[in-house]
Enzyme design. Structure first.
Site, PDB file in Angstrom:
ATOM      1  CG  ASP A  56      -3.862   3.008  -3.921  1.00 28.95           C
ATOM      2  OD1 ASP A  56      -5.098   3.053  -3.716  1.00 28.95           O
ATOM      3  OD2 ASP A  56      -3.077   2.531  -3.092  1.00 28.95           O
TER       4      ASP A  56
HETATM    5  C1  BGC Z   1      -5.352   1.763  -0.686  1.00 34.82           C
HETATM    6  C2  BGC Z   1      -5.699   0.600  -1.584  1.00 34.82           C
HETATM    7  C3  BGC Z   1      -7.185   0.424  -1.659  1.00 34.82           C
HETATM    8  C4  BGC Z   1      -7.794   1.723  -2.151  1.00 34.82           C
HETATM    9  C5  BGC Z   1      -9.289   1.667  -2.337  1.00 34.82           C
HETATM   10  C6  BGC Z   1      -6.137   3.008  -1.022  1.00 34.82           C
HETATM   11  O1  BGC Z   1      -5.982   3.992  -0.067  1.00 34.82           O
HETATM   12  O2  BGC Z   1      -3.968   2.026  -0.754  1.00 34.82           O
HETATM   13  O3  BGC Z   1      -5.061  -0.554  -1.102  1.00 34.82           O
HETATM   14  O4  BGC Z   1      -7.511  -0.643  -2.479  1.00 34.82           O
HETATM   15  O5  BGC Z   1      -7.493   2.743  -1.209  1.00 34.82           O
HETATM   16  O6  BGC Z   1      -9.974   1.678  -1.147  1.00 34.82           O
END
Ligand code: BGC
Length: 703
Positions: free
Chosen positions: A253
């Site tokens: 993530d």
């Molecule tokens: C979130 C994810 C997301 C990623 C990319 C993160 O902050 O937890 O769910 O896919 O950002 O935007």
């Protein structure tokens, strides 16, 4: 490929690093990347770039500079639609309709692919029990089976049979694992769940994604067994790869490799990179420790280069599966983008989905459905609001139909009052102003639709709340309408179960409208006027009060359960029942259903069991009923939940029609994690079938 080239392939940064024109807001902090200009052409992927022309241009520029002309992979958060937005995943869970889920995901894939996106960071399959957590809106709910089925349908909808097709995209399940268990519902917080809880409840959704062939999985921000998931060998090497045989790509993530430092696992970037590589991370999103320290780690012998080779092989294999070596632009096509985004067919599907996700919670005196052409009052912050898409609608520009429009479409004569829109708490706004005096202008309306709720930006990532009641002035509005003698139909817009108990006495009907996407207003109108008979059921329990949270239907029993009236020294609260206000699986319709004749038949040797139940539509209105099958394992070597959903079937019933619904219960469905393996143990099982988790017929069988 050189080691530097491999490490670049394993790094993902946002489009601005590639000098891109179009990008959306970032969802996390921007770190010091220590990026050298020669690193940029080596980067293997980007996130949240949109627009066919933009993406084609970026890809061309990138491939010219990449030493082997390897195409970049374009990933994005397409969570519940791109330009045509369908209901938030928690609402889609309420539809219990896997076909609708698959169709909606396929629609999202069609739009996303045309705009140049090649992979979406969806589905989110985190099991959720705590409505204080803003991200419950992204999950199909609290039940492992419902999550697993919705997840599989979503993956299928995005990827189809061949993800290289121009109208398909690859799918990334997230956030592996157990992110939904954050303590206190505070985002990014510690997760501490037992192995049994993890295996039997939290992992099912991710496993379903793997079994459905999802191309990628994303790590979560939380700890598991006191180790941040991004550095967890147990999750990534043992469970995901060795036990489940996942051969797709593992991405972190946002900034999650770097976050192992503040978590307190890694002393610095080099150690964080080592943890991630050893756990089995293939792509580091939005931090650059693998890129910056990977060479040193390999040269010093601290990390085997084989790990890096395996990761790069998986990334390149994914690019190959997507057909990028033959066509690096995949479905990106500016003409097609215009043609499919928000086309009539997609908007019609969004409307159908919206109506299917509306949950009717209360309908006293059968005030609903409303008469066509009725004279209605309409009040509250969502009366004429286009902010009904819900969180993560990052490239959509607002709903197509407001509730006002949805009522007018059905011929209603509508007068509005107190319709000031909510502004987000995220920006320091906690209420609308007190305009209850305006409600006097509705004196001649017998029925008032009250459109209340929370701001969509106050749900989703980083949107945890401790108070789940409607804001003060919204509650005051409902009370005043009731005191004015109005029949009040509350329509609740939210991304989570709110605390509705304080306002129930003021409302004749309550309609849970979540955030239903592009055609929210039209879809709600269809339900309020009876063009669509509500069939959705709660995918998550609604608490009586936030003090009960987490409250969910498939809990374990205590040694001192409440039987009959609560008394001293049993497991209960002094000031509130144990049960939620509305349980999982609950939802009313304009029809009435009667269940009878539950039959449980053993086959020779006991299993599988054949279970059947009769369900009759005893009303004059055609309807769709979701027949739910639950079981309870009465005694086992580990304690078992009081009830677990094992199957569900949707049946359409004409007025007066009766159907027999059958289920097969297999050994696998009765197995549980005994802290070492999934096993079946003989004994008594209660078999339950019915309308909701708290409304079932039951029979006990010995196996
Ligand atoms: C979130 C994810 C997301 C990623 C990319 C993160 O902050 O937890 O769910 O896919 O950002 O935007």
């Amino acid at each position: 490929m050189s080691l530097e080239e491999k490490l670049g392939e394993m790094t993902q940064l946002s489009p601005n690093f590639f000098g891109a024109a179009e990008s959306v807001d970032l969802t996390g902090p921007m770190q010091q990347m220590n990026l050298k200009s020669e690193d940029v052409p080596l980067l293997g992927s980007t996130l949240n770039a949109f627009g066919a022309e933009n993406i084609i241009e970026m890809q061309k520029r990138h491939m010219e500079r990449q030493p082997h002309h390897i195409p970049m992979l374009f990933m994005a958060d397409v969570i519940h639609g791109l330009k045509t937005v369908y209901p938030i995943p928690l609402a889609m869970g309420c539809s219990f309709d896997t076909g609708l889920m698959e169709e909606s995901a396929a629609m999202a894939a069609r739009e996303a692919a045309a705009t140049g996106v090649q992979l979406t960071f969806s589905p989110m399959c985190d099991l959720v029990r705590d409505p204080r957590w803003g991200r419950v809106m992204e999950s199909p709910g609290e039940d492992p089976l419902l999550i697993a089925r919705m997840t599989a349908a979503t993956v299928k909808g995005y990827q189809g049979d061949d993800m290289s097709a121009p109208d398909r995209i690859a799918s990334c399940f997230k956030h592996f694992g157990g992110y939904g268990g954050s303590e206190g519902g505070r985002d990014y917080n510690t997760v501490d769940i037992s192995d049994g809880m993890l295996r039997e409840f939290y992992l099912d959704g991710y496993k379903a994604a793997v079994d459905a062939g999802a191309a990628m999985g994303m790590t979560s921000f939380n700890t598991i067994d006191r180790i941040p998931a991004t550095g967890s060998k147990k999750l990534y090497r043992k469970i995901l790869r060795d036990e489940w045989g996942f051969d797709g790509v593992a991405i972190t993530d946002f900034d999650a490799v770097n976050e192992m430092i503040p978590h307190g696992l890694a002393a610095g970037g080099k150690e964080a990179a080592k943890y991630a590589l050893e756990a089995g991370v293939d792509i580091e999103m939005m931090s650059t420790h693998i890129l910056n320290y990977g060479k040193e780690l390999v040269r010093s012998g601290e990390v085997d280069e084989k790990l890096i080779d395996e990761a790069v092989w998986r990334i390149l294999s994914l690019k190959n599966r997507l057909g990028l070596f033959e066509n690096p632009f995949k479905g990106a096509d500016a003409g097609k983008e215009k043609e499919v985004c928000q086309c009539d067919a997609h908007m019609a599907l969004a409307r159908k989905a919206a109506a299917r996700c509306v949950v009717l919670l209360k309908n006293e005196g059968k005030i609903l459905p409303l008469q066509k052409g009725a004279k209605l009052g309409l009040a509250g912050p969502f009366a004429d609001s286009l902010s009904v898409l819900g969180g993560w609608s990052i490239t959509a520009t607002g709903g197509n139909s407001t509730l006002l429009r949805g009522l007018q479409m059905h011929g209603a004569e509508v007068k509005t009052a107190m319709a000031e829109e909510l502004k987000p708490m995220q920006m320091g706004f906690f209420d609308v102003s007190d305009q209850t005096a305006e409600l006097d202008s509705l004196a001649d309306c017998e029925i008032v639709v009250a459109a209340v709720g929370e701001h969509p930006d106050d749900t989703g990532e980083s949107a945890s709340r401790t108070i789940l009641r409607l804001s003060h002035n919204q509650e005051k509005m409902l009370e005043k309408l009731h005191d004015m003698g109005k029949k009040v139909v509350a329509v609740v817009f939210s991304g989570r179960p709110l605390e509705l108990k304080p306002v129930l006495p003021f409302c004749d009907a309550v309609v849970q409208a979540w955030f239903l996407g592009s055609e929210a207003g039209a879809g709600i109108g269809d339900v309020l006027f009876g063009d669509v008979n509500p069939s959705a059921r709660l995918s998550m329990s609604f608490p009586q009060t936030v003090g009960q949270v987490p409250v969910y239907y498939n809990h374990m029993n205590t040694g001192r359960p409440v039987v009959g009236k609560p008394h001293r020294f049993v497991s209960c609260y002094l000031d509130c029942p144990n049960e939620p206000l509305y349980p999982f699986g609950y939802g009313l319709s304009y029809s009435e259903y009667a269940y009878s004749n539950l039959r449980v038949e053993k086959t020779e040797g006991g299993l599988p069991l054949q279970v059947s139940v009769d369900v009759e539509n005893t009303s004059k209105v055609a309807g769709r009923e979701t027949v739910q099958l639950y079981i309870r394992d009465v005694a086992a070597s580990c304690v078992r939940p009081v009830k677990e959903l094992k199957d569900f079937v949707q049946v359409d019933l004409a007025p007066g029609e009766k159907k027999t619904v059958s289920f097969t219960v297999t050994t696998e469905m009765l197995s549980f994690w005994n802290n070492e393996a999934f096993v079946f143990e003989h004994g008594d099982f209660v078999i339950m079938a019915g309308h909701s988790s708290d409304e079932v017929l039951s029979e006990t069988v010995t196996l």
